[in-house]
Design a protein around this motif. Structure first.
Motif, PDB file in Angstrom:
ATOM      1  N   ASN A  33       6.490  -8.472  -4.947  1.00 43.89           N
ATOM      2  CA  ASN A  33       7.068  -8.946  -3.680  1.00 43.89           C
ATOM      3  C   ASN A  33       8.545  -8.594  -3.556  1.00 43.89           C
ATOM      4  O   ASN A  33       9.279  -9.229  -2.799  1.00 43.89           O
ATOM      5  CB  ASN A  33       6.881 -10.460  -3.524  1.00 43.89           C
ATOM      6  CG  ASN A  33       6.844 -10.877  -2.060  1.00 43.89           C
ATOM      7  OD1 ASN A  33       6.273 -10.192  -1.215  1.00 43.89           O
ATOM      8  ND2 ASN A  33       7.473 -12.005  -1.744  1.00 43.89           N
ATOM      9  N   PHE A 635      -5.715 -11.383  -8.512  1.00 46.41           N
ATOM     10  CA  PHE A 635      -4.711 -11.629  -7.468  1.00 46.41           C
ATOM     11  C   PHE A 635      -4.072 -10.316  -7.011  1.00 46.41           C
ATOM     12  O   PHE A 635      -2.858 -10.127  -7.088  1.00 46.41           O
ATOM     13  CB  PHE A 635      -3.632 -12.608  -7.951  1.00 46.41           C
ATOM     14  CG  PHE A 635      -4.164 -13.954  -8.360  1.00 46.41           C
ATOM     15  CD1 PHE A 635      -4.728 -14.819  -7.429  1.00 46.41           C
ATOM     16  CD2 PHE A 635      -4.131 -14.348  -9.687  1.00 46.41           C
ATOM     17  CE1 PHE A 635      -5.224 -16.060  -7.817  1.00 46.41           C
ATOM     18  CE2 PHE A 635      -4.624 -15.584 -10.079  1.00 46.41           C
ATOM     19  CZ  PHE A 635      -5.175 -16.439  -9.128  1.00 46.41           C
ATOM     20  N   GLN A 638      -1.907  -8.389  -9.453  1.00 42.03           N
ATOM     21  CA  GLN A 638      -0.615  -8.957  -9.837  1.00 42.03           C
ATOM     22  C   GLN A 638      -0.670  -9.718 -11.158  1.00 42.03           C
ATOM     23  O   GLN A 638       0.368  -9.956 -11.779  1.00 42.03           O
ATOM     24  CB  GLN A 638      -0.105  -9.901  -8.735  1.00 42.03           C
ATOM     25  CG  GLN A 638       0.212  -9.197  -7.433  1.00 42.03           C
ATOM     26  CD  GLN A 638       0.799 -10.160  -6.415  1.00 42.03           C
ATOM     27  OE1 GLN A 638       2.011 -10.248  -6.251  1.00 42.03           O
ATOM     28  NE2 GLN A 638      -0.058 -10.894  -5.743  1.00 42.03           N
ATOM     29  N   GLN A 684       1.813 -12.576 -11.948  1.00 46.48           N
ATOM     30  CA  GLN A 684       2.126 -13.500 -10.874  1.00 46.48           C
ATOM     31  C   GLN A 684       0.866 -14.173 -10.347  1.00 46.48           C
ATOM     32  O   GLN A 684      -0.162 -13.522 -10.142  1.00 46.48           O
ATOM     33  CB  GLN A 684       2.800 -12.769  -9.717  1.00 46.48           C
ATOM     34  CG  GLN A 684       4.200 -12.282 -10.007  1.00 46.48           C
ATOM     35  CD  GLN A 684       4.802 -11.619  -8.792  1.00 46.48           C
ATOM     36  OE1 GLN A 684       4.164 -10.776  -8.169  1.00 46.48           O
ATOM     37  NE2 GLN A 684       6.024 -11.980  -8.445  1.00 46.48           N
ATOM     38  N   ILE A 685       0.970 -15.475 -10.094  1.00 40.58           N
ATOM     39  CA  ILE A 685      -0.093 -16.200  -9.402  1.00 40.58           C
ATOM     40  C   ILE A 685       0.166 -16.133  -7.902  1.00 40.58           C
ATOM     41  O   ILE A 685      -0.753 -15.932  -7.109  1.00 40.58           O
ATOM     42  CB  ILE A 685      -0.156 -17.647  -9.905  1.00 40.58           C
ATOM     43  CG1 ILE A 685      -0.517 -17.657 -11.400  1.00 40.58           C
ATOM     44  CG2 ILE A 685      -1.175 -18.454  -9.107  1.00 40.58           C
ATOM     45  CD1 ILE A 685      -0.497 -19.023 -12.035  1.00 40.58           C
ATOM     46  N   THR A 686       1.424 -16.299  -7.501  1.00 40.66           N
ATOM     47  CA  THR A 686       1.878 -16.015  -6.137  1.00 40.66           C
ATOM     48  C   THR A 686       3.155 -15.195  -6.273  1.00 40.66           C
ATOM     49  O   THR A 686       3.662 -14.969  -7.378  1.00 40.66           O
ATOM     50  CB  THR A 686       2.166 -17.300  -5.353  1.00 40.66           C
ATOM     51  OG1 THR A 686       3.324 -17.947  -5.912  1.00 40.66           O
ATOM     52  CG2 THR A 686       0.975 -18.253  -5.415  1.00 40.66           C
ATOM     53  N   SER A 687       3.717 -14.773  -5.132  1.00 43.01           N
ATOM     54  CA  SER A 687       4.905 -13.924  -5.172  1.00 43.01           C
ATOM     55  C   SER A 687       6.108 -14.646  -5.764  1.00 43.01           C
ATOM     56  O   SER A 687       7.065 -13.999  -6.198  1.00 43.01           O
ATOM     57  CB  SER A 687       5.238 -13.433  -3.754  1.00 43.01           C
ATOM     58  OG  SER A 687       5.484 -14.538  -2.893  1.00 43.01           O
ATOM     59  N   ASN A 688       6.079 -15.974  -5.824  1.00 45.74           N
ATOM     60  CA  ASN A 688       7.209 -16.736  -6.361  1.00 45.74           C
ATOM     61  C   ASN A 688       6.867 -17.490  -7.632  1.00 45.74           C
ATOM     62  O   ASN A 688       7.658 -18.308  -8.098  1.00 45.74           O
ATOM     63  CB  ASN A 688       7.707 -17.729  -5.306  1.00 45.74           C
ATOM     64  CG  ASN A 688       8.166 -17.045  -4.040  1.00 45.74           C
ATOM     65  OD1 ASN A 688       9.143 -16.317  -4.052  1.00 45.74           O
ATOM     66  ND2 ASN A 688       7.422 -17.244  -2.965  1.00 45.74           N
ATOM     67  N   TRP A 689       5.680 -17.244  -8.161  1.00 43.85           N
ATOM     68  CA  TRP A 689       5.222 -17.998  -9.336  1.00 43.85           C
ATOM     69  C   TRP A 689       4.792 -17.007 -10.413  1.00 43.85           C
ATOM     70  O   TRP A 689       3.768 -16.341 -10.285  1.00 43.85           O
ATOM     71  CB  TRP A 689       4.078 -18.918  -8.935  1.00 43.85           C
ATOM     72  CG  TRP A 689       3.603 -19.831 -10.037  1.00 43.85           C
ATOM     73  CD1 TRP A 689       4.142 -19.975 -11.270  1.00 43.85           C
ATOM     74  CD2 TRP A 689       2.488 -20.716  -9.990  1.00 43.85           C
ATOM     75  NE1 TRP A 689       3.438 -20.892 -12.005  1.00 43.85           N
ATOM     76  CE2 TRP A 689       2.412 -21.374 -11.237  1.00 43.85           C
ATOM     77  CE3 TRP A 689       1.553 -21.023  -9.013  1.00 43.85           C
ATOM     78  CZ2 TRP A 689       1.426 -22.305 -11.531  1.00 43.85           C
ATOM     79  CZ3 TRP A 689       0.557 -21.958  -9.292  1.00 43.85           C
ATOM     80  CH2 TRP A 689       0.509 -22.603 -10.551  1.00 43.85           C
ATOM     81  N   ASN A 690       5.598 -16.897 -11.487  1.00 42.76           N
ATOM     82  CA  ASN A 690       5.317 -16.002 -12.601  1.00 42.76           C
ATOM     83  C   ASN A 690       4.825 -16.792 -13.805  1.00 42.76           C
ATOM     84  O   ASN A 690       5.198 -17.954 -13.993  1.00 42.76           O
ATOM     85  CB  ASN A 690       6.581 -15.240 -13.003  1.00 42.76           C
ATOM     86  CG  ASN A 690       6.957 -14.183 -11.997  1.00 42.76           C
ATOM     87  OD1 ASN A 690       6.492 -13.055 -12.049  1.00 42.76           O
ATOM     88  ND2 ASN A 690       7.827 -14.541 -11.063  1.00 42.76           N
ATOM     89  N   TYR A 731       8.887 -20.836 -11.346  1.00 35.12           N
ATOM     90  CA  TYR A 731       8.605 -20.922  -9.908  1.00 35.12           C
ATOM     91  C   TYR A 731       9.918 -20.990  -9.148  1.00 35.12           C
ATOM     92  O   TYR A 731      10.809 -21.776  -9.485  1.00 35.12           O
ATOM     93  CB  TYR A 731       7.762 -22.153  -9.574  1.00 35.12           C
ATOM     94  CG  TYR A 731       7.411 -22.238  -8.100  1.00 35.12           C
ATOM     95  CD1 TYR A 731       6.391 -21.451  -7.572  1.00 35.12           C
ATOM     96  CD2 TYR A 731       8.125 -23.073  -7.248  1.00 35.12           C
ATOM     97  CE1 TYR A 731       6.085 -21.498  -6.224  1.00 35.12           C
ATOM     98  CE2 TYR A 731       7.822 -23.126  -5.893  1.00 35.12           C
ATOM     99  CZ  TYR A 731       6.804 -22.337  -5.393  1.00 35.12           C
ATOM    100  OH  TYR A 731       6.506 -22.382  -4.053  1.00 35.12           O
TER     101      TYR A 731
END
Length: 820
Positions: A33, A635, A638, A684-690, A731
């Motif tokens: 991201n 994901f 990712q 990454q699980i989401t773009s802001n969660w590594n 996060y």
């Protein structure tokens, strides 16, 4: 009137055409991201081309209404096409390219985040990690930065099956020891070594990766547990600069800088410069580190077919050598973990440099040539007071458990290694079968030249003024002194050459070395050695539909020269053929299953073979690996989750014989076996969660020994935990009043371990919890790391209860960084 109507009609028509002109806009990001700058965006069958700005944004204006096909290209990423309607806005994600021009890394990694897609360590070609039929774990610079990692010991907890052996640059992988003093470590895929005594800083590294199991079929002799590869930061095409300053517990201060970008408008010359300075004390008594790191890198890209790179790393270190904590008897908690046996006038001054040059030339779309050379140099200047690996004794040779016998070393030495590699790659097709063929040659040599010297003061003083190991039957020959015990008793003891260390009084003081009786030690530091390796290898990566096959074969010639350049020089030559066979099958686009069989070979260290006190000569070490597992992506690629199951067998390992009167005597074990399971989750699980997570189960035991050493059979290998794991997650709040605020949390656990072969001395398992806070405003980031939040007392490794290596107590460090 008709003329007026015509003019009005033409104006209306132009107005309609003008109104129909529309725009196409969008933003290009990577899989983490992060906006991608200077991506080329082209309209197919149209002359319009543009580049994305620093926010990854692109725009085409004044387009007639209709459909358009856009093509997105950027070095290091897969080309991507998308058909869009005019008047629309799009968000584009580019995936990292699995095929890059260079076969050695020349330009920097475009990815940012915890996930890395490609590696060269598994096949010497740019191959997606999921397509390599062998377990490879890695830690990216982003993980190191978020955790506030300074040295390799901070990094390896993120690698499944890897743990510290000591404070030194000294690790175990799947239960097999590997250390920086040997030439079986890698930098940018080339064989090198570190100074061993001190772990180098990691600020100049792009990532640390380890290929699990014997890697001899690729790189020559190596540890059967695996090979560590340090990948240095390479130049980037876009200009970027960063500065960071850190302060923290134990008077810890660091300053780091990272500059990169093009040196000319054509971007054919790129540079990167990493600088690091550290001035830090320690929770350990009298210990400190002063380090300076200078790491430049230059890439020259004269044509699309030719790329040249130069890398250098210089590290100057001033410190003391920490030989660990000693305890009274078998009581681990009888002394504080801060206790060290050093004298206040001890010192360790080291300089290490590595210089690497590499060339990649693409003759055509199928044939490429790669040439690389790496030179490593190391020097040390040492004065140390350390244990003599035992307790002091009384006149009847009964140990005094609160007195540690000591010895003193004065050492000056230099060491060098050279590594050259040349190989060709060729892409071919036989019907529906794809081949990536490779054939190459490499040469490695390591030299400990004449002139390296060590003096040792140890044992007990005779009345004649000489020193000798204590013999209670001849006690009248030795000098004596009076010692008062903590409970007030007065004992008569043989007088040591170097004063014993009183664990109850912690007598770290300035010692007068001029009073010692020194002798030239007959050990590895004084025996000049030369070893070399010639390797020829071929490899074919075959692909047919969902099936990939890797076939490799290597022929090595090893040559050792003990007593190098002296009248008593001895030359020993050995030869070995090493196969490697691997399979990968794609069950689905995001799930690969793999299996591999490979062999390893490692001649015994030349210095050990040449040392008359070691008990050699010894047979070489031979090993093999059987491994299988799954490599998966989730994901939108990712997040990766990999599982491996393995068995490693090794014959011929050397261990210390633990003979008090012969401290350098070695024994050779018949066979060791490691069986285990490893899990690695990264990305990454989401773009802001590594997240990065790993777990390893490893049953590493000695399975065969000769009749004299049957006591070792069935014992878990030293510093080889059965269970270990790590979790770290971060996060960042993406929007709202708290935008830019982040939190990191995690921990790692290690099972109990034997610290010696007899399994009577064990260090307990432990679990450590860490945390971090982040806040980023524009180009400035504030970071606060907390380690060992529960202030757990623990040990990362050790040789025995006289040489234990404790972990740090609760600590903090604060960092401010500026990117521009």
């Amino acid at each position: 009137m008709l003329r007026i109507v015509s003019v009005v009609s033409i104006c209306i028509l132009f107005s309609i055409i003008s109104y129909a002109q529309t725009n196409i806009t969008g933003q290009v990001k990577d899989i983490n991201n992060k906006p991608l700058e200077k991506v080329t965006v082209k309209i197919i069958n149209n002359s319009k081309v543009t580049l994305t700005d620093e926010q990854g944004v692109f725009s085409f204006n004044d387009l007639p209404a209709g459909k358009y096909t856009l093509q997105f290209t950027s070095t290091g990423f897969e080309s991507f096409r998308k058909t869009v309607n005019s008047g629309s806005t799009h968000e584009i994600t580019l995936l990292p390219s699995s095929e890059q021009l260079q076969t050695v890394e020349i330009t920097g990694r475009k990815e940012s985040g915890y996930k890395n897609t490609n590696s060269f360590i598994g096949s010497k070609t740019a191959t997606a990690l999921k397509d390599v039929p062998q377990s490879i774990s890695y830690v990216t610079k982003e993980v190191m930065q978020d955790q506030g990692a300074v040295r390799m010991g901070d990094v390896v907890k993120n690698l499944s099956g890897v743990n510290q052996f000591t404070f030194y640059d000294d690790l175990t992988i799947r239960g097999f020891r590997i250390n920086g003093g040997s030439t079986t470590q890698l930098m940018n895929g080339m064989r090198t070594f570190t100074g061993f005594w001190k772990q180098p800083m990691v600020n100049y590294l792009e990532r640390v990766e380890v290929i699990k199991g014997p890697a001899s079929a690729l790189f020559g002799n190596a540890s059967p547990g695996g090979a560590i590869n340090r990948v240095t930061k390479k130049p980037l095409e876009e200009a970027r600069k960063s500065l960071s300053f850190t302060m923290g517990s134990f008077n810890n201060n660091r300053a780091l800088a990272d500059f990169t970008g093009p040196l000319n408008d054509e971007k054919t010359i790129l540079y990167r410069l990493n600088l690091g300075y550290e001035n830090a004390e320690s929770f350990r008594d009298l210990q400190f580190d002063k380090n300076l790191v200078i790491a430049p890198s230059v890439s020259f890209l004269p044509t699309e077919k030719t790329r040249i790179n130069f890398d250098a790393v210089y590290n100057k270190s001033n410190s003391r050598l920490d030989r660990g904590q000693s305890v009274i008897g078998n009581d681990l908690y009888s002394t504080p973990t801060s206790l060290a046996l050093s004298a206040s006038n001890d010192y360790l001054n080291e300089e290490t440099y590595t210089v690497m040059a590499s060339l990649n030339h693409q003759f055509n779309s199928r044939l490429a040539f790669n040439l690389a050379y790496l030179r490593t140099g190391y020097s040390q200047d040492l004065l140390e007071h350390r244990s003599a690996n035992g307790y002091a004794v009384d006149m009847d040779s009964v140990i005094v458990p609160n007195l540690v016998a000591r010895q003193a070393f004065i050492r000056k030495s230099k060491q060098y290694s050279d590594n050259a590699s040349a190989y060709l790659t060729y892409d071919a097709h036989t019907g529906k079968i794809e081949h990536k063929l490779m054939a190459g040659f490499d040469y490695t040599q390591a030299t400990l030249p004449p002139g390296s010297a060590q003096q040792t003061a140890n044992n007990y003083l005779l009345k004649t003024g000489a020193s000798k190991a204590y013999n209670p039957k001849k006690s009248a020959d030795y000098q004596t002194y009076q010692y008062t015990t903590p409970d007030g008793k007065v004992l008569t003891l043989p007088k040591p050459n170097v004063s014993s260390f009183d664990l109850t009084r912690k007598n770290n003081q300035l010692e007068d070395v001029s009073k010692y009786v020194f002798g030239n030690a007959a050990n590895s530091a004084t025996v000049p050695t030369f070893s070399s390796l010639y390797g020829v290898y071929v490899q074919d990566q075959i692909k047919l539909g969902n099936l990939q096959v890797l076939l490799g074969l290597r022929f090595d010639t090893y040559k050792d020269k003990a007593n190098y350049k002296t009248d008593s020089q001895e030359v020993v030559s050995q030869h070995k053929v090493l196969p490697r066979i691997g399979l990968v099958y794609s069950l689905t686009p995001n799930i690969n299953v793999y299996g591999i069989y490979t062999q390893g070979y490692n001649p015994q260290d030349a210095a050990t073979q040449a040392n008359p006190l070691s008990g050699g000569p010894f047979s070489p070490i031979e090993s093999n690996l059987i491994e299988g597992g799954l490599k998966t992506e989730w994901f939108n690629s990712q997040l990766t989750a990999n599982l491996s199951v393995y068995q490693i067998r090794q014959k011929g390992t050397l261990y210390t014989a633990s003979a008090p009167e012969q401290p350098e005597l070695m024994i050779q074990i018949g066979e060791e076996r490691a069986r285990g399971v490893e899990l690695d989750v990264t990305g990454q699980i989401t773009s802001n969660w590594n997240i990065t997570l790993n777990y390893a189960y490893n049953d590493a035991t000695i399975t065969e020994a000769d009749s004299k050493n049957q006591i070792y059979v069935g014992k878990q290998k030293p510093n080889a935990p059965k269970h270990q794991g790590n979790l770290w997650t971060k996060y960042i709040i993406p929007a709202g009043p708290a935008k830019g605020l982040g939190i990191g949390a995690g921990g790692n656990f290690v099972d109990s371990r034997n610290v010696s072969n007899n399994a009577t001395q064990v260090i307990p398992g432990y679990a450590i919890f860490n945390g971090a806070l982040f806040y980023k405003v524009n180009k400035v980031q504030l970071q606060l790391n907390f380690n060992n939040l529960t202030n757990k007392t623990y040990w990362v490794g050790g040789y025995d209860y006289i040489r234990l290596f404790p972990g740090a107590p609760r600590s903090w460090q604060a960092t401010i960084s500026y990117t521009f």
